[in-house]
Design an enzyme around this catalytic site. Structure first.
Site, PDB file in Angstrom:
ATOM      1  N   LYS A   1      -9.890  38.651   7.645  1.00 34.33           N
ATOM      2  CA  LYS A   1     -10.979  39.142   7.021  1.00 34.33           C
ATOM      3  C   LYS A   1     -11.893  39.662   8.093  1.00 34.33           C
ATOM      4  O   LYS A   1     -12.654  38.932   8.676  1.00 34.33           O
ATOM      5  CB  LYS A   1     -11.693  38.345   5.997  1.00 34.33           C
ATOM      6  CG  LYS A   1     -13.125  38.599   5.682  1.00 34.33           C
ATOM      7  CD  LYS A   1     -13.317  40.130   5.044  1.00 34.33           C
ATOM      8  CE  LYS A   1     -14.852  40.265   5.070  1.00 34.33           C
ATOM      9  NZ  LYS A   1     -15.431  40.747   6.053  1.00 34.33           N
TER      10      LYS A   1
ATOM     11  N   GLU B   1     -17.512  28.591  14.636  1.00 36.37           N
ATOM     12  CA  GLU B   1     -17.980  28.983  15.948  1.00 36.37           C
ATOM     13  C   GLU B   1     -19.302  29.931  15.410  1.00 36.37           C
ATOM     14  O   GLU B   1     -19.089  31.115  15.037  1.00 36.37           O
ATOM     15  CB  GLU B   1     -16.889  29.705  16.833  1.00 36.37           C
ATOM     16  CG  GLU B   1     -17.159  29.739  18.094  1.00 36.37           C
ATOM     17  CD  GLU B   1     -18.037  30.712  18.661  1.00 36.37           C
ATOM     18  OE1 GLU B   1     -19.526  30.532  18.443  1.00 36.37           O
ATOM     19  OE2 GLU B   1     -17.730  31.713  19.293  1.00 36.37           O
TER      20      GLU B   1
ATOM     21  N   CYS C   1     -21.370  35.517  21.619  1.00 30.71           N
ATOM     22  CA  CYS C   1     -21.828  34.163  21.130  1.00 30.71           C
ATOM     23  C   CYS C   1     -22.285  33.164  22.479  1.00 30.71           C
ATOM     24  O   CYS C   1     -23.358  32.629  22.698  1.00 30.71           O
ATOM     25  CB  CYS C   1     -20.851  33.633  20.470  1.00 30.71           C
ATOM     26  SG  CYS C   1     -19.054  33.561  21.077  1.00 30.71           S
TER      27      CYS C   1
ATOM     28  N   GLU D   1     -31.854  33.339  18.539  1.00 27.92           N
ATOM     29  CA  GLU D   1     -30.691  34.138  19.175  1.00 27.92           C
ATOM     30  C   GLU D   1     -30.749  35.578  18.900  1.00 27.92           C
ATOM     31  O   GLU D   1     -30.693  36.176  17.972  1.00 27.92           O
ATOM     32  CB  GLU D   1     -29.619  33.657  18.514  1.00 27.92           C
ATOM     33  CG  GLU D   1     -28.299  34.205  19.144  1.00 27.92           C
ATOM     34  CD  GLU D   1     -26.824  34.023  18.437  1.00 27.92           C
ATOM     35  OE1 GLU D   1     -27.067  33.596  17.167  1.00 27.92           O
ATOM     36  OE2 GLU D   1     -25.900  34.213  18.901  1.00 27.92           O
TER      37      GLU D   1
END
Ligand code: NDP
Length: 494
Positions: A186, A259, A293, A391
């Site tokens: 996906k 993750e 990330c 973040e």
């Protein structure tokens, strides 16, 4: 349209010739249908992605379930050969794939960007093909011989993000296929076309049903994660979505690899050479225009060399060209989407209000396009400022001053995130001593964010759990099985 109607899963008959327009034609929704995808750099319409329904997803999972036993039975050697041929297919179409990726994701062709990402896909396939997970004899004492072996888990759901859409898809798909699983992918709704094109290319080497992609919004991802016939979910994305996937795994007991991004700290020790580390710091923070990330997202610099590091970093930043994705001179590009642009703009504005000193950038680069934000270095911020604590996932780096190493370590460890971190020093032993005190899945010394197909990668704390890559990555998509044989000459105990 069903998932199996798309090039993503029926491309066994597709040819390998062509440009990025040919790749687009393979995977786009029929004329007048689907969801429009725009190029972040220009705002132009790139194409229309198919929008699959939950029924399409169910069909893809059923096809995967049906195809998986034969794929598992084909054996490790044959599957490795298939992975190698997939890598060749990607290499043959590397340029059109890179151009499609650049146009859809926004990253430039050059620098550690689109061509680099496509190259990493074939490299990862080859490395995964060459990796073996041998059975392990855990007890052999004359009475019992117990062996730990690894079987496929079955059907793997792979849910990916928009920042490194091709590479992360390969990170999920390659080990899963290698271990004999079937996979339903996906892609993010922001970058479906390049992922569908990649899956289409991979499918040229696979039996029907083993690998498919279902393109749709978050609810399709939610259905995939909670599907009763999905045995394992590999997810890369936000912490909020990761939590939802953990909740849904209570229903289907799917194994998870999560993750969930990070807020990586870098610590520059007093003995570091600012000039020598400036380039590494820059790319550690600004690879993929900061949308990574495991990028360096907050930099702690010792008081004694603070200004020198800020100046050296600013010199590197000013020399890096930002521009349109297909411009061969660009190495930095736009933010991928408006949502992310708004996050970065808000955090930078807030940092200014709090007295942050803008060293470079600081304002949207509207002259380049709607989603461009220049490399923004902000000095004199502190822990607790939102640009430090949240973040940012974009090209804005807060630089924080420290005097005592204990304080810098405490700062690095004070947030929920625990994906990566780095220590910068001329003394490897001193750097290592600091590295051991940091709560992160990976601590790099004198670099930041580099990954390798044989080196396990994964987060701790709020950055999720589970390892990817190498032998550990194969274990993560396998179900352990113990075969325990009693010696025929020894009677079992009661
Ligand atoms: P999301 O977590 O929303 O999306 C990641 C993937 O999960 C997408 O494919 C998304 O589909 C899918 N998804 C969305 N909702 C669900 C659900 N309930 N169940 C299963 N799958 C779902 O991340 P965003 O793209 O919105 O990015 C938000 C933030 O996440 C960023 O600002 C960044 O901080 C972080 N992020 C971290 C990344 C990393 O590498 N770890 C990568 C990207 C983002 P769809 O796109 O169709 O909604």
């Amino acid at each position: 349209m069903t998932a199996t109607d798309t090039g993503a899963s029926t491309s066994a008959t597709a040819t390998s010739a062509g440009s990025e327009e040919d790749l687009l034609a393979r995977v786009s929704a029929p004329q007048g249908q689907g969801r429009q995808i725009r190029e972040p750099a220009t705002g132009a319409v790139l194409g229309a992605a198919p929008v699959h329904s939950k029924q399409d997803l169910d069909a893809a999972v059923a096809a995967a379930r049906a195809a998986q036993p034969a794929w598992a039975a084909s054996g490790h050697e044959q599957r490795s050969q298939v992975l190698l041929r997939m890598a060749d297919r990607i290499d043959a179409l590397a340029e059109p794939l890179a151009r499609l990726l650049a146009r859809e994701q926004g990253k430039p062709l050059n620098g550690p960007n689109a061509r680099f990402e496509v190259g990493a896909c074939s490299a990862w396939l080859r490395a995964t093909a060459a990796t073996t997970l041998e059975p392990q004899v855990v007890v052999d004492d004359g009475a019992t011989r117990a062996e730990l072996t690894y079987r496929p888990v079955g059907v793997v759901g792979a849910i990916g993000p928009w920042n490194w859409p091709l590479m992360i898809t390969i990170w999920q798909v390659a080990p899963a296929l290698r271990m004999g699983n079937a996979v339903v992918v996906k892609p993010s709704e922001y970058t479906p076309l390049s992922v569908l094109a990649l899956i289409s290319i991979l499918n040229e080497e696979l039996p029907e049903g083993v690998l498919s992609a279902v393109s749709g919004e978050g609810e399709v991802g939610a259905r995939l994660a909670s599907h009763p016939d999905v045995d394992k979910v590999m997810f890369t994305g936000s912490t909020a979505t990761g939590r939802r996937i953990i909740e849904s795994s209570a229903g289907n007991l799917a194994r998870l690899t999560l993750e969930l991004g990070g807020n990586d700290a870098g610590i520059v020790l007093p003995d570091a050479d600012p000039q020598a580390i400036a380039d590494g710091l820059f790319w550690g923070a600004f690879i993929n225009t900061g949308q990574t990330c495991a990028a360096l997202k907050r930099l702690y610099v010792h008081d004694s060399l603070y200004e020198e590091v800020v100046d050296a970093l600013a010199d590197v930043a000013r020399a890096m060209p930002m521009g349109a994705s297909l411009d061969e001179t660009s190495v930095l590009g736009p933010l991928q989407n408006k949502q992310q642009f708004d996050v970065v703009a808000r955090l930078v504005e807030d940092a200014k209000q709090r007295g942050g000193r803008i060293v470079t950038g600081g304002q949207p680069a509207t002259e380049l396009g709607e989603l461009f934000f220049p490399v923004t270095l902000i000095a004199d911020l502190k822990d607790g400022d939102p640009l430090v604590d949240e973040e940012q996932f974009g090209p804005a780096l807060p630089i924080i001053r420290y005097s005592e190493i204990d304080d810098a370590v405490a700062s690095a460890n004070r947030l929920e995130a625990g994906l990566g971190a780095s220590v910068w020093s001329a003394d490897p032993a001193a750097a290592r001593a600091v590295a051991e005190r940091i709560q992160a899945g990976t601590v790099w010394i004198n670099s930041h964010g580099g990954v390798h197909p044989m080196v396990p990668f994964g987060g701790v704390k709020g950055s999720g759990y589970g390892l990817e890559f190498g032998v550990e990555g194969l274990k993560a998509v396998a179900a352990p099985q113990v075969i325990s044989a009693a010696s025929p000459t020894i009677a079992p105990t009661a």
